[in-house]
Design an enzyme around this catalytic site. Structure first.
Site, PDB file in Angstrom:
ATOM      1  N   GLU A 177      14.973  -5.711  -2.384  1.00 28.03           N
ATOM      2  CA  GLU A 177      15.890  -6.063  -3.465  1.00 28.03           C
ATOM      3  C   GLU A 177      15.226  -6.812  -4.615  1.00 28.03           C
ATOM      4  O   GLU A 177      15.919  -7.346  -5.481  1.00 28.03           O
ATOM      5  CB  GLU A 177      17.053  -6.902  -2.917  1.00 28.03           C
ATOM      6  CG  GLU A 177      17.988  -6.100  -2.037  1.00 28.03           C
ATOM      7  CD  GLU A 177      19.346  -6.755  -1.878  1.00 28.03           C
ATOM      8  OE1 GLU A 177      20.363  -6.035  -1.986  1.00 28.03           O
ATOM      9  OE2 GLU A 177      19.412  -7.997  -1.666  1.00 28.03           O
ATOM     10  N   GLU A 218       5.272  -6.099 -11.203  1.00 27.80           N
ATOM     11  CA  GLU A 218       6.607  -5.677 -10.776  1.00 27.80           C
ATOM     12  C   GLU A 218       7.671  -6.397 -11.605  1.00 27.80           C
ATOM     13  O   GLU A 218       8.662  -5.794 -12.021  1.00 27.80           O
ATOM     14  CB  GLU A 218       6.794  -5.974  -9.291  1.00 27.80           C
ATOM     15  CG  GLU A 218       5.972  -5.079  -8.391  1.00 27.80           C
ATOM     16  CD  GLU A 218       6.187  -5.371  -6.918  1.00 27.80           C
ATOM     17  OE1 GLU A 218       5.860  -4.499  -6.089  1.00 27.80           O
ATOM     18  OE2 GLU A 218       6.674  -6.473  -6.590  1.00 27.80           O
ATOM     19  N   GLU A 259       0.816  -1.205   0.000  1.00 23.56           N
ATOM     20  CA  GLU A 259       0.000   0.000   0.000  1.00 23.56           C
ATOM     21  C   GLU A 259       0.856   1.264   0.000  1.00 23.56           C
ATOM     22  O   GLU A 259       0.581   2.210  -0.745  1.00 23.56           O
ATOM     23  CB  GLU A 259      -0.925   0.006   1.224  1.00 23.56           C
ATOM     24  CG  GLU A 259      -1.952  -1.098   1.243  1.00 23.56           C
ATOM     25  CD  GLU A 259      -1.473  -2.344   1.945  1.00 23.56           C
ATOM     26  OE1 GLU A 259      -2.304  -3.111   2.449  1.00 23.56           O
ATOM     27  OE2 GLU A 259      -0.242  -2.571   1.985  1.00 23.56           O
ATOM     28  N   ASN A 296       2.084  -8.962  -6.608  1.00 24.86           N
ATOM     29  CA  ASN A 296       1.887  -8.153  -7.813  1.00 24.86           C
ATOM     30  C   ASN A 296       2.741  -8.671  -8.972  1.00 24.86           C
ATOM     31  O   ASN A 296       3.966  -8.549  -8.933  1.00 24.86           O
ATOM     32  CB  ASN A 296       2.246  -6.701  -7.499  1.00 24.86           C
ATOM     33  CG  ASN A 296       1.992  -5.766  -8.657  1.00 24.86           C
ATOM     34  OD1 ASN A 296       1.576  -6.178  -9.728  1.00 24.86           O
ATOM     35  ND2 ASN A 296       2.260  -4.495  -8.444  1.00 24.86           N
TER      36      ASN A 296
END
Length: 453
Positions: free
Chosen positions: A326, A353, A72, A350
């Site tokens: 990382e 990414e 978030e 997600n």
């Protein structure tokens, strides 16, 4: 009185019970916070913030944003940048609920935003803590991100006339059923928001039923995030250590997934000589125990732990990347990535990414947290579904040995990722409408006292 006669008592009684319970609970909360601090879950020096202390309100208009955890708070960054550009006079208070989120925010906050933003840990939902926080900061508007619904905090902000927005909102079917058992309470809390922007039509529909009558589905801010960063020296060191070896990454894994990934690695190692499998647990503190669990299947010398300062050597087969922040580094090095939380019933992390960094995506069957984008990616050939260790091995082999297929997947994923690019600006314009109009001549009273008027 009219509210109670119209059935408002159905909300008033449970909410009063919650207020009473949290007041009573405040007596033991210092012990709980101290225990969390000793376990590294809280910053001991900043525990007063959890009691609503530490206000340092800047002069001028102030927008408060709250993102509970890493996802978030990171999804708030493009929104913050859009708001900062639209309102040069605006300052920001960003609260988070976890130490990891605070550390990543410090690492990734753009330099241009630093003078205009203050970070605090969100106060616990105790009436006295909440009152202290709101009275100290006096925000001109508040933006809650995703699904943080704390009754005392919301009702206290409403009582002070703070306009509130719930953005990037998501509500699972299970959570909606839970709220549905207290429909009057749900209407009271969700109806307190002047602006509700949901991630999907399904989320918006559930929110409308629960009281957010004007909820609209605009999409997911996480899909508009900037590419994850990768420090140059760390990237160069890892790239040199890995050389030309094929790399399979399991990113943000949860318990139960690492064993399946290790099993897939065992199947692949004869087909892909030199294969390096990187395991990046969602909770890095699991790293040492995870390395011990994996050692019997490959040999202790074949498992390396990044938190111990190790780079993958020629004998390393499983590299446990138990560090924070990382993933941008790891996605740039991997030839394929399994998105964690999807091989076990957690809902998935997600997938975009990885897609933004040109890493082909593999998804397990459990992608409820990103259902719409996962289905779109699979349908467009931007991701492959894998059901278990055996299918994971086959899919990874197909991508790692076929450069054309890998390029096709990453191109399709890049197109999907690009579609979300305008969402932060659109959302910023809606939020800006909740704020007071800019004063082109300045307000001496506001500037001198920080009053919100």
């Amino acid at each position: 009185m009219s509210d109670l006669s119209d059935g408002g008592w159905r909300a008033a009684l449970p909410l009063a019970a919650w207020r009473g319970a949290t007041r009573l609970g405040a007596a033991v909360l210092p012990l709980w916070l101290g225990h969390r601090a000793r376990r590294g879950k809280e910053d001991a020096a900043r525990l007063p913030e959890r009691r609503g202390e530490g206000a340092d309100r800047p002069a001028g208009p102030l927008l408060w944003l709250h993102g509970a955890s890493v996802g978030e708070s990171q999804s708030a960054l493009p929104l913050l940048e859009a708001l900062a550009e639209a309102r040069p006079d605006l300052h920001f208070l960003l609260t988070t609920g976890t130490l990891t989120a605070a550390r990543l925010l410090e690492a990734r906050l753009p330099a241009a935003l630093r003078p205009r933003l203050r970070h605090r840990f969100v106060p616990l939902d105790v009436p006295a803590y909440v009152a202290r926080f709101l009275d100290g900061w006096r925000p001109d508007a508040a933006v809650l991100i995703e699904s943080e619904i704390w009754p005392n905090l919301i009702l206290a902000a409403e009582a002070r006339g703070v306009p509130m927005a719930l953005v990037n909102a998501r509500l699972s079917a299970g959570s909606a059923r839970g709220w549905g058992r207290l429909p009057a309470v749900a209407r009271r809390l969700f109806g307190a928001f002047r602006l509700v922007i949901a991630q999907s039509e399904a989320d918006a529909a559930r929110l409308r039923v629960l009281g957010a009558a004007e909820a609209q589905p605009w999409g997911n801010l996480k899909f508009a995030a900037r590419p994850l960063p990768a420090p140059g020296p760390a990237l160069a060191a890892l790239r040199s250590a890995i050389g030309g070896r094929p790399v399979l990454l399991a990113a943000s894994t949860h318990p139960g997934e690492e064993a399946q990934v290790a099993a897939a690695h065992a199947e692949l190692r004869t087909r892909l000589p030199g294969l390096l499998t990187i395991l990046a647990p969602r909770h890095p503190e699991r790293g040492p125990a995870l390395a011990r669990e994996l050692a019997p299947s490959t040999g202790a010398e074949a498992v390396a732990l990044r938190s111990a300062g190790a780079l993958p050597g020629t004998a390393t087969e499983l590299y446990v990347a138990d560090t924070i922040g990382e993933l941008g580094l790891l996605y740039r090095l991997a030839g394929a990535a399994l998105i964690g939380g999807s091989l076990v019933p957690h809902g998935g992390q997600n997938p975009l990414e990885a897609a933004r960094l040109g890493c082909p995506v593999l998804l397990g069957p459990h992608t409820e947290n990103f259902a719409a984008i996962a289905e779109r990616m699979v349908g467009a050939g931007a991701a492959l579904r894998v059901a278990d260790a055996a299918v994971l091995a086959e899919a990874a082999a197909a991508v790692l040995t076929d450069a054309d297929r890998a390029r096709s997947m990453t191109s399709a994923a890049a197109r999907i990722a690009a579609d979300a690019g305008a969402l932060p600006e659109r959302m910023a314009a809606a939020i800006e409408a909740l704020l007071p109009e800019p004063d082109p001549q300045g307000d001496p009273v506001r500037e001198a006292t920080g009053s919100t008027g």
